[in-house]
Design a protein around this motif. Structure first.
Motif, PDB file in Angstrom:
ATOM      1  N   GLY A 529       1.040  -1.237   0.250  1.00 35.21           N
ATOM      2  CA  GLY A 529      -0.017  -0.035   0.079  1.00 35.21           C
ATOM      3  C   GLY A 529       0.797   1.322   0.047  1.00 35.21           C
ATOM      4  N   GLU A 530       1.766   1.321   0.693  1.00 37.62           N
ATOM      5  CA  GLU A 530       2.891   2.363   0.810  1.00 37.62           C
ATOM      6  C   GLU A 530       3.567   2.745  -0.598  1.00 37.62           C
ATOM      7  N   LEU A 532       2.519   1.837  -3.647  1.00 35.63           N
ATOM      8  CA  LEU A 532       1.613   2.151  -4.538  1.00 35.63           C
ATOM      9  C   LEU A 532       1.463   3.798  -4.118  1.00 35.63           C
ATOM     10  N   ARG A 533       1.087   4.249  -3.012  1.00 36.04           N
ATOM     11  CA  ARG A 533       0.950   5.591  -2.577  1.00 36.04           C
ATOM     12  C   ARG A 533       2.140   6.574  -2.777  1.00 36.04           C
ATOM     13  N   VAL A 534       3.299   6.114  -2.461  1.00 34.01           N
ATOM     14  CA  VAL A 534       4.288   7.019  -2.724  1.00 34.01           C
ATOM     15  C   VAL A 534       4.692   7.091  -4.144  1.00 34.01           C
ATOM     16  N   HIS A 536       2.469   7.149  -6.521  1.00 32.07           N
ATOM     17  CA  HIS A 536       1.154   7.561  -7.033  1.00 32.07           C
ATOM     18  C   HIS A 536       0.721   6.585  -8.473  1.00 32.07           C
ATOM     19  N   HIS A 553      -4.488  -4.759  -2.918  1.00 34.58           N
ATOM     20  CA  HIS A 553      -4.235  -3.239  -2.679  1.00 34.58           C
ATOM     21  C   HIS A 553      -4.471  -2.317  -3.832  1.00 34.58           C
ATOM     22  N   CYS A 554      -5.115  -2.977  -4.986  1.00 35.35           N
ATOM     23  CA  CYS A 554      -5.438  -2.037  -5.975  1.00 35.35           C
ATOM     24  C   CYS A 554      -6.625  -2.438  -6.863  1.00 35.35           C
TER      25      CYS A 554
END
Length: 1006
Positions: A529-530, A532-534, A536, A553-554
């Protein structure tokens, strides 16, 4: 009549008349009529590639059966040239039924000029099946020259099935052995000829005959003169007439261009008879598959099947019992003529019967000795050449000497020219690196497109014994691009890649590059998750094995790979969050007007990798320039060429897998071999089957292979190099011991990619080496680790670190558009720009760099700063130690360094003592040695095989030894020695107080 009464005149006239009569017969029919009938045979099978002959068809043939295989340029009748000395007759007299495969002449066979080598190997395999089916018995193979190569190849292709033994006659295996020109010159020349010349041509039979005769022109001319002198004496000529006719008229057939090209490419340029990895019918084959007994006949005066080349079979067929029989003859004399009739074929017959268990071991054979390493000549001695007739050169006079001198001069000029061309290959890579500017078009996809244009038919991916060519892979990449477009992916978009290291993963990464999107390389054991977040990242491409994690997660998952055709399970879901890309028809996708293949320029971000510092996940944005610099730099350091096959084992989410394995392999235009498992049996099998020359790795990836008791691999395997990053020093020593003909090439890249180091010499286990050519210049700045600051001189500039002293690694920031980290100006001189790496290194007296620690991983104890990597390096080399991980426990300022060890399988706990630990760390200052050393059952590893020290640190301090578990923990005493860590010792130790006196300056020994 006048003159009739003169003595001798009548005899002279009779001689002239006989000469004229015999000469007219030769002119009309090509030879004298010997009155000898051919040995009887029938064609039992007639197929487009061959006709299968069975000799002596009227006899039951209750004994062994042998299939005789001719070379491409020689007619199948080579085994029946003379009635008394012919192979088929002698074998038959020994109770053996001879079969001969007749390929015909390509210039008169339908489609014959399109035949390649694989067609002939498959024909031999088909003939074996026919004979076994007809007779119900396994058979023996006999092959002359290239026919022997076909025998080896067909038997390997069949995994030795139905073959009881092999006999060969002057058949090369190590084709490059004994050549007068270095392989480094012969190989590229052969490849050039295969790719650009001979593939479009064919060699007629008369040219083959002429070429053979030109190998010994003096002997050929002498033979013709001798024939002319005896042309009047028919009785003197007839015994050798069949042999002469075969050599001068009937014995030669054409070669097809594709067959010649493949011979040059696979077995000369790449020498894959010896190394393995040659391709037959789309399958990878190695002579290590041979398990039957082998007898190789060696001509000590053979300049075609040179002894050194023929004896290469003992290295290549490491699982077979290999024998040899030497004869003082040339190439043709091994199978035709008096010597062959007296030795070759009787010995072959005895050999076959011995292997059938119906006769004694033949005289004149002995186990083949391992040949000398290359560079020791062809194996054809001067005395053999003289005995065989080369001494006749003196009779040719000064003209021949002059010709030979001219040939030598020409050869020298050619050799020098080719050497210069070869020497330019690495500088070409380096010049491409220098030419990269912010707007230069360069990317992974573009490099793969370039390679396809240079040779689309060349192999690229080797996987599960299958071969994919560059053109096939390129087509697959374009199809995946179409699928990505259909799924809404656009240039510049970050797309996660969560896949195992398989062909489909490499294709996806290349397709994203070709589209101009950004491949976000996701680690399966990271915080998904992290990541994918950082980054974008709104979409993930996954393989079926990672589908569940991706879906968790996606909300936009694209699935690719997992097989093809009916063998692949169709991905079925109950929503539209998952798209099975294999179900997309690329031809039905409407390509938008904005699409341009390979649009990426040097300044564009191409990939995102991840690093963790101070507990924080950091994205590492790799531009096309960073990728290209790493790829070309690593390829030049490893000297990769099209003749290499790289075993690509590291995961692509690791820099070693993406940059120094995939990138370098594509830049070097090498083949990429992939594996399903990293274990000893698979490793040993695939190294030989694929012809692996370079093995890539990360960290301790190869530990379970190299240290396995059941690793059985031919010591003449083709591996020349291990390349990667993070290999422990002890494992490095084991690798070079297990593979003495190979070296280790260790790379190091900083987290931001600003530094690329390589230990090119490979002679210092654990060293990071020096910057790769074409990469940023580096320098070590003196650094006060205790106060976390650079050391400034009175001049105001930063002091350079002295040899042996830890320094902060800086790289010259020459490209403003490609800088990820902190940049300092005016460091060592006015106006200079240096990028901060965040890594501490030490330089030795030879100018090689050694890793000390990342700044955020410095252990801050009451004794002062301590460093994990040097401890891990030294302890990994202690006898009996398997893995090592050094980590911190406690709060900064009073942290305790703990070194956790695992023991090798079978190693006794008693083998590890306080003395062996002290000696292992003897080169390190006492205050840098770990406070505690503990033996553990297991050290957790990441997916890239790196020790997870955070997980170990979370366990806290190890428990002291107890009577139930003695000898598992040691502590460092006040003088740096190690003692048992018992409960009483633990109660007395106060890690919050300094335990050793520390000098002002700390030297880190290596």
């Amino acid at each position: 009549m006048v003159g009739f009464g003169i003595p001798g005149v009548g005899a002279a006239i009779d001689k002239v008349l006989a000469t004229a009569q015999n000469g007219l017969e030769v002119l009309r029919f090509g030879a004298l009529d010997t009155g000898i009938e051919p040995t009887p045979f029938v064609v039992v099978e007639n197929e487009p590639m061959f006709r299968l002959r069975r000799y002596f068809p009227d006899e039951p043939g209750t004994g062994p059966h042998a299939l005789l295989i001719p070379p491409l340029m020689v007619a199948a009748n080579v085994y029946d040239v003379t009635e008394d000395n012919g192979a088929v007759s002698i074998l038959h007299q020994s109770g053996i039924t001879p079969w001969v495969i007749d390929f015909g002449s390509p210039d008169v066979e339908e489609g014959g000029l399109e035949r390649n080598l694989a067609d002939h190997v498959l024909a031999v395999s088909r003939a074996i099946d026919l004979i076994v089916e007809t007779t119900g018995r396994d058979i023996h193979l006999c092959g002359y020259s290239q026919g022997g190569m076909f025998a080896y190849q067909a038997a390997s292709y069949r995994d030795s099935k139905n073959i009881l033994s092999i006999s060969t006659y002057g058949s090369p295996v190590d084709v490059l052995a004994g050549l007068p020109v270095p392989p480094a010159i012969v190989a590229p020349l052969s490849e050039f000829l295969a790719d650009n010349v001979v593939g479009r041509l064919w060699i007629p039979g008369w040219m083959s005959r002429t070429g053979f005769q030109m190998l010994d022109p003096v002997k050929t001319i002498k033979g013709r003169i001798e024939f002319m002198r005896k042309l009047h004496d028919r009785d003197a000529l007839l015994p050798r007439e069949e042999q002469r006719r075969f050599l001068e008229v009937d014995g030669w057939v054409a070669w097809s261009g594709p067959a010649i090209a493949e011979l040059l490419r696979q077995f000369v340029a790449h020498n894959r008879m010896l190394s393995g990895g040659f391709v037959i019918n789309g399958e990878l084959v190695s002579l290590t598959e041979l398990t039957m007994p082998i007898l190789a006949f060696v001509g000590t005066a053979d300049d075609i099947g040179q002894p050194a080349s023929v004896r290469g079979i003992v290295r290549a067929a490491s699982r077979a019992d290999v024998y040899e029989s030497t004869m003082p003859v040339g190439h043709f004399g091994l199978v035709v003529g008096t010597a062959a009739g007296a030795h070759s074929w009787p010995t072959t017959a005895a050999w076959i019967n011995w292997n059938e268990g119906v006769g004694p071991k033949p005289d004149g054979i002995e186990p083949m000795a391992e040949p000398a390493e290359r560079g020791h000549g062809s194996g054809v001695s001067l005395s053999s050449r003289v005995t065989h007739g080369v001494g006749s050169v003196a009779m040719a006079g000064a003209h021949l000497t002059k010709d030979l001198a001219g040939v030598a001069t020409s050869l020298q000029r050619t050799t020098v020219a080719l050497a210069r061309e070869s020497a330019r290959s690495v500088p070409i890579m380096l010049s491409r690196m220098d030419d990269i500017r912010p707007d230069t078009r360069v990317s992974l996809g573009k490099l793969m497109s370039e390679n396809t244009r240079r040779g689309g038919a060349k192999e690229l991916f080797l996987f599960e014994n299958r071969v994919l060519t560059r053109a096939q892979v390129n087509t697959r990449i374009n199809n995946v691009v179409a699928g990505l477009i259909q799924c809404g992916v656009r240039p510049g978009a970050p797309v996660g890649v969560l896949m195992e290291t398989r062909p489909s993963a490499l294709v996806v990464v290349a397709a994203l590059s070709r589209l101009g999107a950004v491949a976000v390389m996701l680690s399966p054991d990271g915080d998904m998750g992290e990541m994918l977040r950082v980054a974008h990242c709104a979409a993930i491409v996954a393989d079926p094995d990672n589908l569940a994690t991706a879906r968790e997660h996606c909300g936009h998952v694209l699935v690719l790979g997992g097989g093809s055709g009916q063998s692949r399970i169709v991905i079925e879901t109950d929503d539209d969050t998952v798209i099975d890309m294999e179900q997309i028809d690329p031809d039905a996708v409407e390509i938008p007007a904005w699409y341009r293949p390979d649009p990426g320029v040097a300044g564009d971000v191409a990939f995102i990798l991840f690093t963790r510092s101070d507990g924080k996940l950091n994205p590492w944005r790799v531009t096309n320039r960073r990728f290209a610099i790493s790829a070309f730099g690593a390829a030049s350091a490893a000297a990769l060429t099209e003749r290499d096959t790289v075993y690509c084992l590291p995961p692509l989410h690791h820099a070693s897998g993406l940059l120094t394995t995939l990138g370098a392999t594509v830049a070097g235009r090498s083949r990429i071999a992939l594996s399903n498992a990293i274990e000893p049996e698979t490793f040993a099998t695939e190294v030989q089957r694929y012809g692996v020359t370079v093995v890539s790795y990360t960290w301790s990836m190869l530990r379970e292979v190299i240290r396995a008791d059941n690793l059985e691999i031919n010591r003449y395997n083709p591996i020349r190099l291990f390349m990667g990053s993070g290999m422990p020093g002890g494992l490095w020593d084991d690798v070079t011991e297990a593979f003495p003909r190979a070296r280790v090439l260790e790379f190091f890249a900083t987290a931001d990619g600003s530094v690329m180091l390589a230990n090119v010499a490979g002679d210092k286990a654990g060293a990071m080496g020096r910057p790769l050519p074409g990469t940023n210049e580096v320098e070590l700045a003196a650094y006060d680790v205790l106060d976390d600051r650079l050391v400034i001189e009175d001049s105001g500039f930063v002091r350079r670190a002295d040899p042996g002293m830890p320094g902060l690694l800086l790289s010259r920031a020459s490209h403003r558009f490609d800088t990820n980290g902190t940049v300092l100006r005016g460091v060592f001189a006015p106006g200079d720009r240096w990028e901060v790496s965040g890594q501490l290194f030490v330089r030795d007296v030879d100018n090689d760099l050694w890793l000390v620690s990342a700044l955020d991983r410095v252990i801050r104890s009451a004794d002062g700063p301590m460093f994990g990597p040097p401890v891990e390096h030294h302890l990994s080399q202690v006898a009996g130690v398997d893995q090592v991980a050094a980590y911190a426990v406690g709060r900064p300022g009073t942290q305790v360094m703990v070194a956790a060890l695992t023991l090798r399988p079978g190693a006794s706990p008693d083998s590890l003592t306080a003395t062996s630990l002290r000696m292992g760390l003897g080169e390190m200052p006492a205050f840098l040695r770990p406070h505690l050393i503990v033996v553990v059952d297991e050290i957790p590893l990441s997916s890239s095989y790196r020790p997870l020290t955070a997980a170990l640190g979370a366990r806290g301090l190890p428990e002291p030894d107890s009577p139930k578990s003695p000898g598992k923990v040691w502590f460092r005493d006040e003088v740096g020695r190690y003692r048992r860590y018992t409960s009483s010792a633990a109660a007395e130790l106060d890690w919050s107080q300094p335990t050793l006196r520390r000098p002002d300056q700390v030297s880190v020994a290596h």
